[in-house]
Design a protein around this motif. Structure first.
Motif, PDB file in Angstrom:
ATOM      1  N   LEU A 244       0.809  -1.212   0.000  1.00  0.00           N
ATOM      2  CA  LEU A 244       0.000   0.000   0.000  1.00  0.00           C
ATOM      3  C   LEU A 244       0.844   1.265   0.000  1.00  0.00           C
ATOM      4  CD1 LEU A 244      -2.545  -1.199   2.698  1.00  0.00           C
ATOM      5  CD2 LEU A 244      -3.046  -0.913   0.266  1.00  0.00           C
ATOM      6  N   GLY A 245       2.179   1.114   0.055  1.00  0.00           N
ATOM      7  CA  GLY A 245       3.043   2.279   0.148  1.00  0.00           C
ATOM      8  C   GLY A 245       2.908   2.951   1.503  1.00  0.00           C
ATOM      9  N   PHE A 246       3.380   4.191   1.602  1.00  0.00           N
ATOM     10  CA  PHE A 246       3.282   4.959   2.843  1.00  0.00           C
ATOM     11  C   PHE A 246       1.919   5.639   2.930  1.00  0.00           C
ATOM     12  CE2 PHE A 246       7.893   4.596   2.755  1.00  0.00           C
ATOM     13  CZ  PHE A 246       8.223   4.510   4.104  1.00  0.00           C
ATOM     14  N   PHE A 247       1.369   5.712   4.124  1.00  0.00           N
ATOM     15  CA  PHE A 247       0.127   6.449   4.346  1.00  0.00           C
ATOM     16  C   PHE A 247       0.128   7.014   5.759  1.00  0.00           C
ATOM     17  CE2 PHE A 247      -0.614   1.916   5.085  1.00  0.00           C
ATOM     18  CZ  PHE A 247      -1.158   1.885   6.355  1.00  0.00           C
ATOM     19  N   ASP A 248      -0.692   8.051   5.970  1.00  0.00           N
ATOM     20  CA  ASP A 248      -0.775   8.657   7.293  1.00  0.00           C
ATOM     21  C   ASP A 248      -2.061   8.215   7.985  1.00  0.00           C
ATOM     22  OD1 ASP A 248      -2.860  10.195   6.219  1.00  0.00           O
ATOM     23  OD2 ASP A 248      -1.521  11.846   5.729  1.00  0.00           O
ATOM     24  N   ARG A 249      -2.318   8.786   9.154  1.00  0.00           N
ATOM     25  CA  ARG A 249      -3.458   8.341   9.965  1.00  0.00           C
ATOM     26  C   ARG A 249      -4.806   8.704   9.351  1.00  0.00           C
ATOM     27  NH1 ARG A 249      -1.909   6.736  15.171  1.00  0.00           N
ATOM     28  NH2 ARG A 249       0.268   7.171  15.659  1.00  0.00           N
ATOM     29  N   GLY A 250      -4.820   9.671   8.466  1.00  0.00           N
ATOM     30  CA  GLY A 250      -6.090  10.084   7.887  1.00  0.00           C
ATOM     31  C   GLY A 250      -6.424   9.423   6.568  1.00  0.00           C
ATOM     32  N   THR A 251      -5.566   8.535   6.093  1.00  0.00           N
ATOM     33  CA  THR A 251      -5.748   7.955   4.758  1.00  0.00           C
ATOM     34  C   THR A 251      -6.701   6.764   4.755  1.00  0.00           C
ATOM     35  OG1 THR A 251      -3.508   8.643   4.149  1.00  0.00           O
ATOM     36  CG2 THR A 251      -4.550   6.981   2.769  1.00  0.00           C
ATOM     37  N   MET A 252      -6.542   5.874   5.728  1.00  0.00           N
ATOM     38  CA  MET A 252      -7.304   4.619   5.741  1.00  0.00           C
ATOM     39  C   MET A 252      -8.490   4.701   6.707  1.00  0.00           C
ATOM     40  SD  MET A 252      -5.547   2.850   3.606  1.00  0.00           S
ATOM     41  CE  MET A 252      -3.906   2.574   2.940  1.00  0.00           C
ATOM     42  N   VAL A 253      -9.384   3.715   6.608  1.00  0.00           N
ATOM     43  CA  VAL A 253     -10.494   3.636   7.557  1.00  0.00           C
ATOM     44  C   VAL A 253      -9.937   3.385   8.953  1.00  0.00           C
ATOM     45  CG1 VAL A 253     -12.158   2.861   5.835  1.00  0.00           C
ATOM     46  CG2 VAL A 253     -10.802   1.167   7.057  1.00  0.00           C
ATOM     47  N   LYS A 254     -10.703   3.733   9.967  1.00  0.00           N
ATOM     48  CA  LYS A 254     -10.181   3.768  11.337  1.00  0.00           C
ATOM     49  C   LYS A 254      -9.674   2.408  11.825  1.00  0.00           C
ATOM     50  CE  LYS A 254     -14.786   3.278  13.465  1.00  0.00           C
ATOM     51  NZ  LYS A 254     -15.761   3.890  14.419  1.00  0.00           N
ATOM     52  N   GLU A 255     -10.346   1.313  11.455  1.00  0.00           N
ATOM     53  CA  GLU A 255      -9.900  -0.007  11.912  1.00  0.00           C
ATOM     54  C   GLU A 255      -8.531  -0.353  11.330  1.00  0.00           C
ATOM     55  OE1 GLU A 255     -14.423  -0.035  11.477  1.00  0.00           O
ATOM     56  OE2 GLU A 255     -12.705   0.509  10.213  1.00  0.00           O
ATOM     57  N   PHE A 256      -8.320   0.031  10.067  1.00  0.00           N
ATOM     58  CA  PHE A 256      -7.050  -0.253   9.409  1.00  0.00           C
ATOM     59  C   PHE A 256      -5.943   0.578  10.054  1.00  0.00           C
ATOM     60  CE2 PHE A 256      -3.895  -0.838   6.208  1.00  0.00           C
ATOM     61  CZ  PHE A 256      -4.244  -1.983   5.520  1.00  0.00           C
ATOM     62  N   THR A 257      -6.234   1.857  10.270  1.00  0.00           N
ATOM     63  CA  THR A 257      -5.254   2.750  10.892  1.00  0.00           C
ATOM     64  C   THR A 257      -4.873   2.273  12.285  1.00  0.00           C
ATOM     65  OG1 THR A 257      -6.066   4.647   9.636  1.00  0.00           O
ATOM     66  CG2 THR A 257      -4.849   5.117  11.646  1.00  0.00           C
ATOM     67  N   ALA A 258      -5.871   1.859  13.065  1.00  0.00           N
ATOM     68  CA  ALA A 258      -5.613   1.422  14.438  1.00  0.00           C
ATOM     69  C   ALA A 258      -4.642   0.253  14.471  1.00  0.00           C
ATOM     70  CB  ALA A 258      -6.925   1.036  15.114  1.00  0.00           C
ATOM     71  N   ASN A 259      -4.792  -0.687  13.554  1.00  0.00           N
ATOM     72  CA  ASN A 259      -3.898  -1.846  13.512  1.00  0.00           C
ATOM     73  C   ASN A 259      -2.518  -1.484  12.972  1.00  0.00           C
ATOM     74  OD1 ASN A 259      -5.217  -4.706  14.134  1.00  0.00           O
ATOM     75  ND2 ASN A 259      -6.807  -3.380  13.286  1.00  0.00           N
ATOM     76  N   ALA A 260      -2.480  -0.660  11.926  1.00  0.00           N
ATOM     77  CA  ALA A 260      -1.201  -0.345  11.284  1.00  0.00           C
ATOM     78  C   ALA A 260      -0.278   0.449  12.192  1.00  0.00           C
ATOM     79  CB  ALA A 260      -1.448   0.412   9.982  1.00  0.00           C
ATOM     80  N   PHE A 261      -0.830   1.398  12.956  1.00  0.00           N
ATOM     81  CA  PHE A 261       0.018   2.310  13.715  1.00  0.00           C
ATOM     82  C   PHE A 261       0.401   1.794  15.106  1.00  0.00           C
ATOM     83  CE2 PHE A 261      -1.129   5.182  10.368  1.00  0.00           C
ATOM     84  CZ  PHE A 261      -0.055   6.053  10.282  1.00  0.00           C
ATOM     85  N   LYS A 262      -0.064   0.607  15.459  1.00  0.00           N
ATOM     86  CA  LYS A 262       0.371   0.067  16.747  1.00  0.00           C
ATOM     87  C   LYS A 262       1.401  -1.056  16.589  1.00  0.00           C
ATOM     88  CE  LYS A 262      -3.458  -3.246  17.396  1.00  0.00           C
ATOM     89  NZ  LYS A 262      -4.667  -3.528  18.193  1.00  0.00           N
ATOM     90  N   LEU A 263       1.751  -1.366  15.326  1.00  0.00           N
ATOM     91  CA  LEU A 263       2.725  -2.428  15.061  1.00  0.00           C
ATOM     92  C   LEU A 263       4.110  -1.867  14.800  1.00  0.00           C
ATOM     93  CD1 LEU A 263       0.657  -4.717  12.639  1.00  0.00           C
ATOM     94  CD2 LEU A 263       1.003  -5.033  15.100  1.00  0.00           C
ATOM     95  N   LYS A 264       5.113  -2.666  15.071  1.00  0.00           N
ATOM     96  CA  LYS A 264       6.489  -2.334  14.722  1.00  0.00           C
ATOM     97  C   LYS A 264       6.804  -2.920  13.349  1.00  0.00           C
ATOM     98  CE  LYS A 264       7.998  -2.454  19.568  1.00  0.00           C
ATOM     99  NZ  LYS A 264       8.881  -3.144  20.549  1.00  0.00           N
ATOM    100  N   ALA A 265       7.882  -2.448  12.737  1.00  0.00           N
ATOM    101  CA  ALA A 265       8.279  -2.958  11.425  1.00  0.00           C
ATOM    102  C   ALA A 265       8.481  -4.466  11.486  1.00  0.00           C
ATOM    103  CB  ALA A 265       9.558  -2.267  10.964  1.00  0.00           C
ATOM    104  N   GLY A 266       7.874  -5.185  10.534  1.00  0.00           N
ATOM    105  CA  GLY A 266       7.995  -6.633  10.461  1.00  0.00           C
ATOM    106  C   GLY A 266       6.863  -7.375  11.138  1.00  0.00           C
ATOM    107  N   GLU A 267       6.122  -6.714  12.009  1.00  0.00           N
ATOM    108  CA  GLU A 267       5.048  -7.404  12.743  1.00  0.00           C
ATOM    109  C   GLU A 267       3.802  -7.554  11.873  1.00  0.00           C
ATOM    110  OE1 GLU A 267       5.884  -6.362  17.416  1.00  0.00           O
ATOM    111  OE2 GLU A 267       4.522  -5.060  16.298  1.00  0.00           O
TER     112      GLU A 267
END
Length: 460
Positions: A229-252
């Motif tokens: 999906l490339g790079f995206f910020d917190r306002g790009t994706m739906v909230k459920e997707f953002t919540a999961n993406a931004f709490k993980l570390k690289a590789g997780e």
């Protein structure tokens, strides 16, 4: 059609390699703007991108490219003086968007790199300076016009000045909708959730994430790229997707989670400030006849209640019952897709969805339609809709009384263009500009030609 696209992509990629090679050896200078030069290879590369977009060969378009680059250079030079900058993450996001488009045309990152003869990372580094300058130029243009506004008197003056050339408008309607989308119940969803869980388990056991995404993901935009999906910020994706993406570390890898699009799991590739680079797999549940029947039953019930009322509040009904988030918070009213920025609800009938147009053509103003099954023209998704015809405006020539909002938009655009043109006129007189003889006969460049600009330009 695909073969044509790849052929044009080959042109682009060939020229991009030539572009890099020319800069290392000899490259003709097409123009000089102040302390900046515009190379012929810059123009050829952008012309190849023009061809890739599906346009027919047209050497005259190179004149427009040079005009745009002259404009960009002037704006970027003024931006340095005015301390106008862009954030690195904005540059990164624009580069990622372009590269996703290139990779999609090529059939994936591996094929793109094969065409390029170098890595995507190297190619991004080559693109970065021009993309950054372009974004800075955009920001500078916004600064030049940030204080421009229009008053009612400006609109009237514009109307009087253009009275002999005012546009005519087609028949327009205002249409509201209440959308009833079929929804699967918990039992119907379970099969698809389990399928996503199985795919996630295969990745966790060592199978390649990208291969799983290419083979099984139902996201048409990212599957061909291995789910990237490339790079995206917190306002790009739906909230459920953002919540999961931004709490993980690289590789997780995330657990399986649900959004309005289906069941996902994702892997974070890289974190960079307030942006994250991730890839995902999407499993989309198939709509059942039972879910369609339930949606129809709900739509019929709402219609019966509304139809039985002498007066009904369509806006309130849409906010309560509609499943379309784009219209439910707008009183259920559809927006003109060609004029979204002004949030205009007046839609030319020839721009309506054909199914909607056929229905409202039989309706009277103030009437609601019986629930009907509609299919989305873009994704084929089915839903039941109740339509409301709020108003009809017959075809007519523009007038202040009926079309003040449209005329205000036109007056604003005219004022913005004049402001920018005046700025450029002044800057051109103050800046050293030379243009290669090959381009001095270009109609778009006539205003850029001065006595000094007609002198021969050396090669680099």
């Amino acid at each position: 059609m695909r073969k044509l696209g790849l052929s044009l992509l080959n042109i682009l990629l060939f020229l991009s390699v030539a572009h890099a090679q020319q800069k290392r050896t000899i490259d003709k200078i097409a123009a000089v703007v102040g302390a900046s030069v515009i190379l012929q290879s810059d123009i050829e590369l952008e012309y190849a991108q023009y061809l890739v977009s599906g346009q027919q060969p047209n050497d005259g378009f190179k004149c427009i490219i040079l005009q745009n680059k002259l404009t960009q250079k002037l704006l970027a030079q003024q931006a340095i003086i005015d301390s106008v900058t862009v954030k690195d993450e904005d540059v990164d996001a624009d580069i990622e968007r372009r590269m996703r488009s290139f990779m999609q045309r090529a059939g994936g990152q591996d094929k793109l790199e094969s065409f390029l003869g170098r890595s995507v990372i190297q190619y991004k580094d080559e693109l970065r300076p021009d993309i950054k300058e372009g974004l800075i130029a955009q920001r500078m243009r916004q600064k030049i016009t940030e204080k421009v506004n229009t008053t009612p008197q400006d609109v009237r003056n514009f109307y009087i000045a253009k009275k002999d050339s005012l546009p005519s408008y087609n028949k327009e309607v205002e249409v509201g909708e209440i959308v009833f989308s079929p929804k699967l119940n918990k039992e119907e969803k379970q099969y698809y959730k389990e399928k996503a869980e199985e795919l996630r388990a295969r990745v966790k056991k060592g199978e390649d994430f990208a291969n799983i995404a290419r083979s099984y993901s139902q996201d048409p935009g990212s599957a061909v790229e291995g789910g990237d999906l490339g790079f995206f910020d917190r306002g790009t994706m739906v909230k459920e997707f953002t919540a999961n993406a931004f709490k993980l570390k690289a590789g997780e890898i995330s657990p399986v989670f649900e959004t309005e699009n289906g069941f996902h799991f994702l892997q974070v590739i890289e974190r960079r400030g307030e942006q994250v680079h991730a890839r995902h797999v999407l499993v989309t549940p198939a709509i059942t006849q039972q879910s369609l029947d339930r949606a129809k039953a709900t739509a019929d019930s709402v219609y019966k209640v509304m139809n039985a009322m002498k007066k009904f509040d369509f806006s309130n009904a849409a906010s309560v019952f509609s499943d379309n988030n784009e219209t439910k918070y707008n009183g259920g009213m559809m927006l003109n897709a060609e004029n979204v920025q002004t949030r205009s609800t007046f839609i030319p009938t020839d721009k309506l969805d054909p199914q909607v147009a056929l229905t409202v053509d039989t309706m009277k103003v103030g009437e609601i339609s019986k629930p009907q099954l509609f299919s989305d023209a873009q994704n084929g998704k089915k839903s039941f809709k109740i339509l409301y015809l709020k108003s009809v405006t017959d075809a007519h020539k523009a007038s202040l009384e009926q079309d003040f909002a449209k005329l205000k938009d036109d007056a604003m655009a005219d004022k913005l263009n004049r402001t920018v043109s005046q700025w450029f006129e002044k800057r051109r007189k103050e800046t050293f500009i030379k243009i290669d003889p090959e381009y001095q006969q270009c109609p778009p460049l006539k205003s850029w030609i001065t006595a000094s600009s007609t002198a021969p330009v050396a090669s680099k």
